[in-house]
Design a protein around this motif. Structure first.
Motif, PDB file in Angstrom:
ATOM      1  N   TYR A 236     -14.169  -3.476  -6.958  1.00 19.21           N
ATOM      2  CA  TYR A 236     -15.994  -2.606  -6.849  1.00 19.21           C
ATOM      3  C   TYR A 236     -15.344  -1.945  -5.398  1.00 19.21           C
ATOM      4  N   VAL A 237     -14.447  -3.055  -4.499  1.00 21.48           N
ATOM      5  CA  VAL A 237     -14.819  -2.101  -2.309  1.00 21.48           C
ATOM      6  C   VAL A 237     -13.691  -1.610  -3.223  1.00 21.48           C
ATOM      7  N   GLY A 238     -11.910  -2.440  -3.652  1.00 23.05           N
ATOM      8  CA  GLY A 238     -11.074  -1.995  -3.825  1.00 23.05           C
ATOM      9  C   GLY A 238     -10.487  -2.761  -1.671  1.00 23.05           C
ATOM     10  N   GLY A 239      -9.317  -0.978  -1.500  1.00 28.88           N
ATOM     11  CA  GLY A 239      -9.156  -1.658   0.540  1.00 28.88           C
ATOM     12  C   GLY A 239      -7.932  -2.672   0.061  1.00 28.88           C
ATOM     13  N   LYS A 240      -8.479  -2.976   1.380  1.00 32.01           N
ATOM     14  CA  LYS A 240      -7.560  -4.303   2.128  1.00 32.01           C
ATOM     15  C   LYS A 240      -8.542  -5.698   1.865  1.00 32.01           C
ATOM     16  N   LEU A 241      -9.640  -5.429   1.411  1.00 33.19           N
ATOM     17  CA  LEU A 241     -10.359  -6.433   0.695  1.00 33.19           C
ATOM     18  C   LEU A 241      -9.953  -6.934  -0.127  1.00 33.19           C
ATOM     19  N   ASP A 242      -9.744  -6.217  -1.753  1.00 35.36           N
ATOM     20  CA  ASP A 242      -8.881  -6.327  -2.533  1.00 35.36           C
ATOM     21  C   ASP A 242      -7.453  -7.095  -2.757  1.00 35.36           C
ATOM     22  N   ASN A 243      -6.685  -6.545  -1.569  1.00 31.16           N
ATOM     23  CA  ASN A 243      -5.696  -6.804  -1.427  1.00 31.16           C
ATOM     24  C   ASN A 243      -5.383  -8.031  -0.731  1.00 31.16           C
ATOM     25  N   MET A 244      -6.426  -8.058  -0.510  1.00 34.05           N
ATOM     26  CA  MET A 244      -6.166  -9.244   0.663  1.00 34.05           C
ATOM     27  C   MET A 244      -6.714 -11.176  -0.694  1.00 34.05           C
ATOM     28  N   VAL A 245      -7.893 -10.600  -1.478  1.00 34.45           N
ATOM     29  CA  VAL A 245      -8.346 -11.226  -1.961  1.00 34.45           C
ATOM     30  C   VAL A 245      -7.264 -11.596  -3.449  1.00 34.45           C
ATOM     31  N   MET A 246      -6.665 -10.316  -4.239  1.00 31.74           N
ATOM     32  CA  MET A 246      -5.666 -10.255  -4.782  1.00 31.74           C
ATOM     33  C   MET A 246      -4.157 -11.465  -4.537  1.00 31.74           C
ATOM     34  N   ARG A 247      -3.524 -11.337  -2.619  1.00 34.37           N
ATOM     35  CA  ARG A 247      -2.638 -12.326  -2.701  1.00 34.37           C
ATOM     36  C   ARG A 247      -2.901 -13.270  -2.586  1.00 34.37           C
ATOM     37  N   PHE A 248      -4.341 -13.632  -2.074  1.00 28.76           N
ATOM     38  CA  PHE A 248      -4.317 -15.089  -1.979  1.00 28.76           C
ATOM     39  C   PHE A 248      -5.034 -16.008  -3.520  1.00 28.76           C
TER      40      PHE A 248
END
Length: 303
Positions: free
Chosen positions: A126-138
């Protein structure tokens, strides 16, 4: 055309579940599920097995942990319906009590997985952006390791025991759920009814609770039902290796390990726990397939 497991789950996402439409769709889903005989058979087996575990103290003829070396390795008879093991313990009583251990452990693990993955996947999508990118890379880093191997490593480091198995499997399995939930949230948040709610002044939390979560719950239920069988197999496998339930706890995988040295002289020690595992896993697979097809009437039946 044969559908993959992920495709079947993703197709189960409803288009627009709002207001009365949700109740109408759920009624249609229940109607399709009731017409699926194999799914009903699976549900019946699950209910029966759960009832056996719940009322185990009133159904078993013997104490499942009581040792009687004078009665060891007895074949199935009137007093011992499934025979006895190498310590003279009633296999029937141990299999029935093992239902409690295997089923409750799998349900608890799945509950922990959902409580972790649903917030992480929802917020990330839902939030997307940098938070989404960090979570997905983890998540990508965790997915780079074979799940079972990683679970074995974590369980081995923590030591044997059901609690440690629960921690190990929960730590490994939530990432798959989070990724799938995140992809569904990305799809749902672009729908017109979400845009309308946003335009009407609804807050982000209201949009998530009223519009996003209700639209992703059905595929999560399908995924969880299908994974119950895998969880039971994995729990039994870890117990078979000595990392799960410890003696004298009556657990199906541990019972298989106990009976392994006596496989040729007393095959019933491994036969009945193995059949119990197979029956319950098959039941969850049948129910999961039925739920998937009920939520996704567009696909080929049991594709």
């Amino acid at each position: 055309m044969v559908r993959t497991r992920a495709e079947g789950i993703k197709k189960a996402v409803p288009r627009t579940l709002t207001g009365g439409k949700r109740e109408g769709i759920l009624s249609a889903v229940m109607g399709r599920l009731v017409r699926d005989k194999l799914a009903l058979v699976g549900l019946g087996v699950i209910v029966a097995v759960a009832a056996l575990g719940l009322f185990a103290p009133f159904l078993v003829p013997h104490d499942p942990v009581q040792v009687d070396l004078g009665q060891k390795l007895i074949r199935p008879c009137a007093e011992y319906p499934l025979g006895t093991d190498h310590l003279g313990r009633c296999i029937f009583s141990r299999v029935i009590y093992g239902t409690r251990v295997s089923l409750s452990t799998a349900v608890l693990i799945l509950t922990v997985i959902i409580f972790i993955s649903v917030p992480v996947g929802t917020v990330s999508g839902y939030v997307g952006g940098k938070l989404d990118n960090m979570v997905m890379r983890f998540i990508d880093i965790l997915l780079a390791f074979p799940g079972l191997v990683l679970a074995l490593v974590i369980a081995g480091m923590l030591g044997p025991g059901l609690i440690n198995v629960m921690i190990a499997l929960s730590a490994v399995w939530w990432v798959d759920y989070a990724r799938i939930i995140r992809s569904m949230v990305l799809s749902v948040k672009e729908k017109e009814f979400v845009a309308a709610a946003r335009a009407s002044g609804a807050t982000h939390s209201q949009i998530i609770y009223r519009h996003v979560l209700p639209n992703i719950i059905s595929p999560v239920i399908v995924l969880a039902t299908l994974d119950m069988g895998k969880l039971i197999l994995t729990i039994s496998g870890l117990s078979f290796l000595g990392l799960g339930a410890q003696p004298p706890t009556p657990e199906w995988g541990a019972m298989l390990n106990d009976g392994r040295p006596y496989m040729q002289v007393a095959p019933h020690l491994m036969l009945f726990p193995g059949l119990a595992i197979m029956l319950l896993v098959l039941a969850f697979n049948l129910l999961g397939d039925g739920l998937r097809d009920a939520f996704d009437p567009r696909g080929d039946n049991r594709g």
